[in-house]
Every structure is written in C-alpha cells, then in structure tokens.
Design a protein around this motif. Structure first.
Motif, PDB file in Angstrom:
ATOM      1  N   ARG A  56      24.663  33.893   7.223  1.00 61.97           N
ATOM      2  CA  ARG A  56      23.328  34.496   7.171  1.00 61.97           C
ATOM      3  C   ARG A  56      22.445  34.059   8.341  1.00 61.97           C
ATOM      4  O   ARG A  56      21.286  34.439   8.414  1.00 61.97           O
TER       5      ARG A  56
ATOM      6  N   VAL B  36      20.210  21.863   4.035  1.00 59.64           N
ATOM      7  CA  VAL B  36      19.931  23.281   4.291  1.00 59.64           C
ATOM      8  C   VAL B  36      21.185  23.995   4.809  1.00 59.64           C
ATOM      9  O   VAL B  36      21.526  25.097   4.362  1.00 59.64           O
TER      10      VAL B  36
ATOM     11  N   ASP C  78      23.913  24.564   2.266  1.00 59.64           N
ATOM     12  CA  ASP C  78      23.633  25.764   1.480  1.00 59.64           C
ATOM     13  C   ASP C  78      24.011  27.023   2.257  1.00 59.64           C
ATOM     14  O   ASP C  78      24.502  27.997   1.680  1.00 59.64           O
ATOM     15  N   ASP C  79      23.798  27.011   3.573  1.00 58.06           N
ATOM     16  CA  ASP C  79      24.236  28.137   4.397  1.00 58.06           C
ATOM     17  C   ASP C  79      25.760  28.305   4.318  1.00 58.06           C
ATOM     18  O   ASP C  79      26.273  29.427   4.255  1.00 58.06           O
TER      19      ASP C  79
ATOM     20  N   ASP D 102      26.727  29.733   1.026  1.00 55.48           N
ATOM     21  CA  ASP D 102      26.392  31.155   0.976  1.00 55.48           C
ATOM     22  C   ASP D 102      27.460  31.986   1.687  1.00 55.48           C
ATOM     23  O   ASP D 102      27.834  33.061   1.215  1.00 55.48           O
TER      24      ASP D 102
ATOM     25  N   THR E  63      16.572  26.498  -5.121  1.00 59.60           N
ATOM     26  CA  THR E  63      15.711  27.658  -4.859  1.00 59.60           C
ATOM     27  C   THR E  63      14.543  27.249  -3.976  1.00 59.60           C
ATOM     28  O   THR E  63      14.172  27.972  -3.042  1.00 59.60           O
TER      29      THR E  63
ATOM     30  N   ARG F  93      15.699  26.879  -0.392  1.00 60.42           N
ATOM     31  CA  ARG F  93      15.904  28.198   0.221  1.00 60.42           C
ATOM     32  C   ARG F  93      14.583  28.864   0.577  1.00 60.42           C
ATOM     33  O   ARG F  93      14.455  29.495   1.629  1.00 60.42           O
TER      34      ARG F  93
ATOM     35  N   ARG G 204      15.382  30.926   3.777  1.00 56.67           N
ATOM     36  CA  ARG G 204      16.654  31.595   3.460  1.00 56.67           C
ATOM     37  C   ARG G 204      16.457  32.699   2.437  1.00 56.67           C
ATOM     38  O   ARG G 204      17.294  33.585   2.305  1.00 56.67           O
ATOM     39  N   VAL G 205      15.393  32.645   1.683  1.00 50.99           N
ATOM     40  CA  VAL G 205      15.069  33.680   0.722  1.00 50.99           C
ATOM     41  C   VAL G 205      13.558  33.865   0.736  1.00 50.99           C
ATOM     42  O   VAL G 205      12.809  32.906   0.920  1.00 50.99           O
TER      43      VAL G 205
END
Length: 263
Positions: free
Chosen positions: A44, A154, A157-158, A161, A228, A231, A236-237
C-alpha cells in the motif's frame, strides 16, 4: 488560558531497546520465509514492493548507526513529540534511499542479521542521553529509539497488509510505545482538552481546543484499538474509513482535521 504544554512521556530505556530488537526479529523471521513471488508483491506504499518494504525495516536500525558514526551533536535540535510532524516532506527522499538499497542487496537475511547484531552492540554501548544526528535534527539516543519503535510497528502493519497470511506479531512493548507516542503527538498537533482519546490499554490523551472537561464522563470521547489508532495516525486509513472500528461520541469527536499525525 492557553493549554499547558504537553509533557514528554517517559519510556523505560531497557524495555525500549528490547522492544526494538523483538519487533525487528519478528519481521526478520517472517521475511526469511518469503518466496520471490511474495517479495515481488505490491504494497500500500505507492510503488514499493514487499522486498523494498522489507529492506526499509533494516534502514530503521541503520539510521541509528549512521547517527552515531560521527561526533555527538553539541545540542538537541528535535524533541520527541516534534518528530512525527518533522517527518512531513521526507517521503520522496526516503523512498529513493529504500529503492537504492534494495537494488544493491542480494541476500536479505544477511542484511537483517548484520543490522540485528550491530543494533545489539550499539544498544549495549550507548547511553540514553547521548545525542545523535538524525535526518530531522539532533535528538537523544533514547528518543531516537522510540522513533525506531514507531517505524517498525507501522511498517510491520504494512507488511501484514501486503501479505495477511504472514501474521507478523507485534511485540507488546513496541505496540504500546508506538500507540503512546502517536497519541501524544495528536495532543501536540491539536492542543486543548475538549476531546478525550482513549486507546486501551495503552493511552489516554486530551486534545482539541474548546471547553475543557474536568470531572465525570467527558462530553466528547473517541475510543479505538491500538492497531486502528496506529493506522489512523500514520495515514494508512482515513477517519471515515475506520468509523466501524472507532467509537466517537460528542459534537467535537471528529479527528479527521488532525490526522494523520505521522507523515
């Protein structure tokens, strides 16, 4: 009366060092299982592949070695709570460096091994208060370690994903420190006391200008889980995309104008 200046949270140096090494080890264990096809998968992060993302994890520790390579800076130039906003505008330069290193590395596992060994040596030999050079200004080694925790969490988490089947674990201490720093950075970016942001079990901060809450149930509350929050804070979101994972009550409980806090 203007809001009080946010105090920098204290972090245990031994726990921080352990968290950095533990999170890096989790990523290394996952990366060494990847096939060439998986390493070529998109992420992403723009045009980065999984391989480039993996290499970038090693750069998080390599930055510490570079920062300690020369004489100690004469004065601190960057406070920990100013680091998240200071990263804005550096994405292109960081991406170029990542691609350059990825193109030059043939053995990913050897690179991870080298970084892990060198980091352990630096941690044992460097005092928390020693000033180190960073891309964004001189800061204490202890503060620089917290920024490395944030980078590793971080980007873990990437990686998850991009390849959900990996399920790379999050070291509890690393996730806690990352959550707390990004929550405190929000309080700096949106000073005030009208909204209480809760990220159990790790962080509670008050932020956003307006009537200050003093007792009882706050009129404006935002609550979410640590991942959450990470992100959201790291961009990221988007706020609107995460509403099913965020409990927000009160007319001021909209954090969209203040996110992300990390570029």
């Amino acid at each position: 009366m203007p809001p009080a200046k946010k105090r920098t949270r204290r972090y245990d140096p031994a726990k921080t060092r352990a968290a950095v090494l533990a999170q890096f080890a989790h990523v290394r264990d996952a990366v060494r299982t990847l096939t060439p096809e998986q390493l070529a998968r998109p992420t992403r992060l723009g045009d980065w592949t999984v391989r480039e993302l993996a290499v970038h994890h090693t750069m998080a520790l390599g930055a510490l070695e570079r920062g300690l390579a020369g004489p100690a800076p004469l004065k601190q130039e960057l406070a920990l709570l100013d680091w998240p906003s200071a990263t804005r505008g550096a994405a292109a330069q960081i991406a170029d460096g990542t691609r350059e290193l990825a193109a030059s590395v043939a053995d990913l596992d050897a690179l991870f091994e080298e970084r892990a060994v060198r980091a352990a040596e630096l941690f044992a030999a460097t005092e928390d208060g020693r000033l180190v050079s960073t891309r964004f200004g001189a800061m204490s080694f202890g503060d620089a370690l917290i920024t490395r925790v944030v980078e590793l969490v971080v980007h873990t988490d990437d990686l998850n994903d991009a390849l959900p089947q990996l399920g790379v674990p999050y070291d509890r201490q690393a996730l806690a420190a990352c959550t707390r720093l990004l929550a405190d950075a929000l309080a700096v970016a949106a000073p005030g006391g009208s909204v209480e942001v809760r990220v159990p079990p790790y962080a509670v901060v008050q932020c956003v200008a307006g009537p200050r809450h003093t007792r009882g149930t706050p009129p404006n509350v935002v609550e979410t889980d640590p991942l959450t929050w990470v992100r959201l804070a790291a961009g990221r979101v988007a706020w609107g995309e995460a509403r099913d994972r965020v409990a927000a009550s009160g007319e001021r409980a909209n954090l969209a104008p203040f996110l992300p806090v990390l570029a």
